[in-house]
Write an enzyme that holds these catalytic residues in place. Sequence first.
Site, PDB file in Angstrom:
ATOM      1  N   THR A 133       0.798  -1.227   0.000  1.00 19.01           N
ATOM      2  CA  THR A 133       0.000   0.000   0.000  1.00 19.01           C
ATOM      3  C   THR A 133       0.829   1.274   0.000  1.00 19.01           C
ATOM      4  O   THR A 133       0.289   2.371   0.173  1.00 19.01           O
ATOM      5  CB  THR A 133      -0.922   0.002   1.231  1.00 19.01           C
ATOM      6  OG1 THR A 133      -0.109  -0.146   2.412  1.00 19.01           O
ATOM      7  CG2 THR A 133      -1.921  -1.142   1.176  1.00 19.01           C
ATOM      8  N   GLU A 134       2.134   1.157  -0.209  1.00 21.51           N
ATOM      9  CA  GLU A 134       3.025   2.311  -0.079  1.00 21.51           C
ATOM     10  C   GLU A 134       2.617   3.501  -0.946  1.00 21.51           C
ATOM     11  O   GLU A 134       2.708   4.660  -0.510  1.00 21.51           O
ATOM     12  CB  GLU A 134       4.460   1.889  -0.425  1.00 21.51           C
ATOM     13  CG  GLU A 134       5.147   1.057   0.646  1.00 21.51           C
ATOM     14  CD  GLU A 134       4.888  -0.430   0.527  1.00 21.51           C
ATOM     15  OE1 GLU A 134       5.605  -1.212   1.157  1.00 21.51           O
ATOM     16  OE2 GLU A 134       3.947  -0.812  -0.213  1.00 21.51           O
ATOM     17  N   VAL A 135       2.178   3.257  -2.194  1.00 23.49           N
ATOM     18  CA  VAL A 135       1.864   4.372  -3.087  1.00 23.49           C
ATOM     19  C   VAL A 135       0.682   5.199  -2.585  1.00 23.49           C
ATOM     20  O   VAL A 135       0.510   6.354  -2.984  1.00 23.49           O
ATOM     21  CB  VAL A 135       1.570   3.877  -4.524  1.00 23.49           C
ATOM     22  CG1 VAL A 135       2.818   3.276  -5.146  1.00 23.49           C
ATOM     23  CG2 VAL A 135       0.407   2.879  -4.551  1.00 23.49           C
ATOM     24  N   ILE A 137       0.348   6.344   0.387  1.00 26.11           N
ATOM     25  CA  ILE A 137       0.813   7.357   1.347  1.00 26.11           C
ATOM     26  C   ILE A 137       2.030   8.113   0.793  1.00 26.11           C
ATOM     27  O   ILE A 137       2.798   8.702   1.540  1.00 26.11           O
ATOM     28  CB  ILE A 137       1.141   6.744   2.722  1.00 26.11           C
ATOM     29  CG1 ILE A 137       2.299   5.727   2.621  1.00 26.11           C
ATOM     30  CG2 ILE A 137      -0.086   6.095   3.349  1.00 26.11           C
ATOM     31  CD1 ILE A 137       2.872   5.322   3.970  1.00 26.11           C
ATOM     32  N   PHE A 139       4.651   6.880  -0.658  1.00 25.66           N
ATOM     33  CA  PHE A 139       5.901   6.151  -0.477  1.00 25.66           C
ATOM     34  C   PHE A 139       6.139   5.285  -1.717  1.00 25.66           C
ATOM     35  O   PHE A 139       5.316   5.229  -2.625  1.00 25.66           O
ATOM     36  CB  PHE A 139       5.804   5.294   0.788  1.00 25.66           C
ATOM     37  CG  PHE A 139       7.116   4.939   1.428  1.00 25.66           C
ATOM     38  CD1 PHE A 139       8.223   5.753   1.306  1.00 25.66           C
ATOM     39  CD2 PHE A 139       7.236   3.770   2.169  1.00 25.66           C
ATOM     40  CE1 PHE A 139       9.428   5.422   1.898  1.00 25.66           C
ATOM     41  CE2 PHE A 139       8.434   3.429   2.773  1.00 25.66           C
ATOM     42  CZ  PHE A 139       9.531   4.257   2.639  1.00 25.66           C
TER      43      PHE A 139
END
Length: 257
Positions: A133-135, A137, A139
């Site tokens: 799920t980084e993208v 936030i 990231f």
Amino acid sequence: MELINYKVENRIAFITLSRAEKRNALNEEMVQQLKQAFYKAEKDKDVKIIVLEAEGDVFSAGADLAYLQQLQQNSAAENLADSHQLRELFAAIYFSQKITIAKVQGHAIAGGCGLITVCDFVFAAPEAQFGYTEVKIGFVPAIVALFLIRKIGEGKARDLLLSGRLITASEAKEFGLINYLVTKHQLAEEVRLFAEKLSNETSANSIAYTKDLIQKVQQMKSEEALVYAAETNAHIRSTEDFKKGVNSFLTKTKLKW
């Protein structure tokens, strides 16, 4: 504070994320302790299999919120050093000469999903969800991307890494991210039986060479890879494990490794 529990039973090292009150979220201390636990298992001659597991209902929710806030205050040098700590952890798991198994009883998100990505085998409960799920936030799932592309291919990796979406355990199995779906109440026993079977029926030396081969030939041109494979094939024939294994096969005697 101990954030990781470590124990060895019947040649199986159990490395347990022990921060259930924080959904086993990763912070600097936890990454360090987890890395040291894998280094310890790697050096332990009495360990053949490594099982990565977690306490509580969630396997790991990814990076700790306080940890993410701290990263914003870090200098460029501090952030680079911190990134290398995570790289070293993923490398310790992926390049381990021993078989690594992830036992996933609940959601594995972001960095938590990264941890299972670098394991050899993944057992998961049907209710677990997975995602990078980084993208979402701002990231980038930079370090895990390398391993995920190797594991499931570029197309499927693009789907997960660029969307940041969560997928079910069933879909994760279809993608090749996990190997086995097991009900939560049977998970511990199924992993234990699988680990013991591998421990008893496979040569630790052969496992180490096979894992090394899998990793190295992917970076080589076809002819170079074939030469390396032939050299490995020839070398292994002179090892004691090969002699024991062939003798066991020819004499039809059961061999416990």
